[in-house]
Design an enzyme around this catalytic site. Structure first.
Site, PDB file in Angstrom:
ATOM      1  N   ILE A  63       0.869  -1.177   0.000  1.00 50.87           N
ATOM      2  CA  ILE A  63       0.000   0.000   0.000  1.00 50.87           C
ATOM      3  C   ILE A  63       0.901   1.220   0.000  1.00 50.87           C
ATOM      4  O   ILE A  63       1.644   1.457   0.966  1.00 50.87           O
ATOM      5  CB  ILE A  63      -0.923   0.004   1.236  1.00 50.87           C
ATOM      6  N   CYS A  73       5.024  -2.506   2.871  1.00 57.45           N
ATOM      7  CA  CYS A  73       5.199  -3.687   2.033  1.00 57.45           C
ATOM      8  C   CYS A  73       4.091  -4.715   2.290  1.00 57.45           C
ATOM      9  O   CYS A  73       3.541  -4.799   3.394  1.00 57.45           O
ATOM     10  CB  CYS A  73       6.527  -4.362   2.354  1.00 57.45           C
ATOM     11  N   GLU A  75       4.385  -7.916   2.675  1.00 56.70           N
ATOM     12  CA  GLU A  75       4.717  -8.911   3.707  1.00 56.70           C
ATOM     13  C   GLU A  75       4.354  -8.404   5.089  1.00 56.70           C
ATOM     14  O   GLU A  75       3.824  -9.133   5.931  1.00 56.70           O
ATOM     15  CB  GLU A  75       6.219  -9.235   3.689  1.00 56.70           C
ATOM     16  N   CYS A 115      11.295  -6.097   6.042  1.00 52.06           N
ATOM     17  CA  CYS A 115      10.364  -7.225   6.204  1.00 52.06           C
ATOM     18  C   CYS A 115      11.094  -8.428   6.795  1.00 52.06           C
ATOM     19  O   CYS A 115      10.529  -9.175   7.610  1.00 52.06           O
ATOM     20  CB  CYS A 115       9.720  -7.590   4.874  1.00 52.06           C
TER      21      CYS A 115
HETATM   22  N1  THU Z   1       7.593  -3.945  -1.690  1.00 56.88           N
HETATM   23  C1  THU Z   1       6.942  -4.908  -0.993  1.00 56.88           C
HETATM   24  O1  THU Z   1       5.717  -4.902  -0.861  1.00 56.88           O
HETATM   25  N2  THU Z   1       7.694  -5.906  -0.448  1.00 56.88           N
HETATM   26  C2  THU Z   1       9.047  -5.981  -0.527  1.00 56.88           C
HETATM   27  O2  THU Z   1       9.636  -6.883   0.077  1.00 56.88           O
HETATM   28  C3  THU Z   1       9.784  -5.026  -1.317  1.00 56.88           C
HETATM   29  C4  THU Z   1       9.024  -3.898  -1.887  1.00 56.88           C
HETATM   30  C5  THU Z   1       6.802  -2.856  -2.256  1.00 56.88           C
HETATM   31  C6  THU Z   1       7.038  -1.507  -1.650  1.00 56.88           C
HETATM   32  C7  THU Z   1       6.640  -0.594  -2.775  1.00 56.88           C
HETATM   33  O3  THU Z   1       5.239  -0.416  -2.716  1.00 56.88           O
HETATM   34  C8  THU Z   1       6.983  -1.366  -4.034  1.00 56.88           C
HETATM   35  O4  THU Z   1       7.105  -2.731  -3.624  1.00 56.88           O
HETATM   36  C9  THU Z   1       8.262  -0.933  -4.704  1.00 56.88           C
HETATM   37  O5  THU Z   1       9.325  -0.914  -3.825  1.00 56.88           O
END
Ligand code: THU
Length: 160
Positions: A63, A73, A75, A115
């Site tokens: 989000i 993130c 996760e 994460c």
């Molecule tokens: N992102 C995640 O949701 N998990 C991760 O482990 C790495 C990055 C998201 C954060 C952001 O919304 C997009 O991916 C680009 O970095």
């Protein structure tokens, strides 16, 4: 002086059909969760799903926010959501995937450092290794049998 080496072991599956059905289902739920991502800035939809010891599956998606660091993130959305909904229940496994809005990602997408640090905490609370499974939109799945295979020299609460 001596040089030492950190060895990271993991399993690679070519596709979901090769995996334990419960784990394959968890990864499918992570894929579904990418559809709920709010990622207008990165155009990178991440989906995550955690399976708890009580059999519940909790999903999460990234989000984002116009003030970039305010987003979260997938996760952590999944893990924090699971802890909020089922406090005290151990975690068994976490599946992570990403679907870019601009290209096909065909290699496993692993959790970011922040994460991973949350996975450390969850694993400690769960008193058992947390299986972490990573996939792209398609392609192979990497499976780590606990955070120590993903992150060497982890920061632990015992240091505090
Ligand atoms: N992102 C995640 O949701 N998990 C991760 O482990 C790495 C990055 C998201 C954060 C952001 O919304 C997009 O991916 C680009 O970095």
């Amino acid at each position: 002086m001596k040089k030492e080496r950190f060895i990271c072991t993991y399993t690679v599956f070519d596709n979901l059909d090769e995996m334990d059905p419960q784990d394959a289902e968890l990864m499918r739920r992570a894929h579904e969760a990418t559809q709920s991502a709010y990622a207008p800035y990165s155009k990178f939809n991440v989906g995550a799903a955690v399976r708890l010891a009580n059999g519940e599956i909790v999903t999460g998606n990234n989000i984002e926010n116009a003030a970039y660091p305010s987003g979260l993130c997938a996760e952590r959305v999944a893990m924090f959501g699971a802890m909020a909904k089922f406090p005290g229940v151990a975690f068994e496994a976490l599946a992570v995937t990403a679907h870019s809005q601009t290209k096909v990602i065909a290699e496993p997408v692993a959790p970011c450092g922040a994460c991973r640090q949350v996975i450390v905490e969850v694993e400690q609370l769960s008193k058992r290794p947390l299986r972490v499974m990573c996939q792209g939109q398609e392609g192979p799945i990497m499976v780590f049998e606990g955070i120590e295979s993903l992150m060497p020299f982890i920061f632990l609460d015992k240091f505090l």
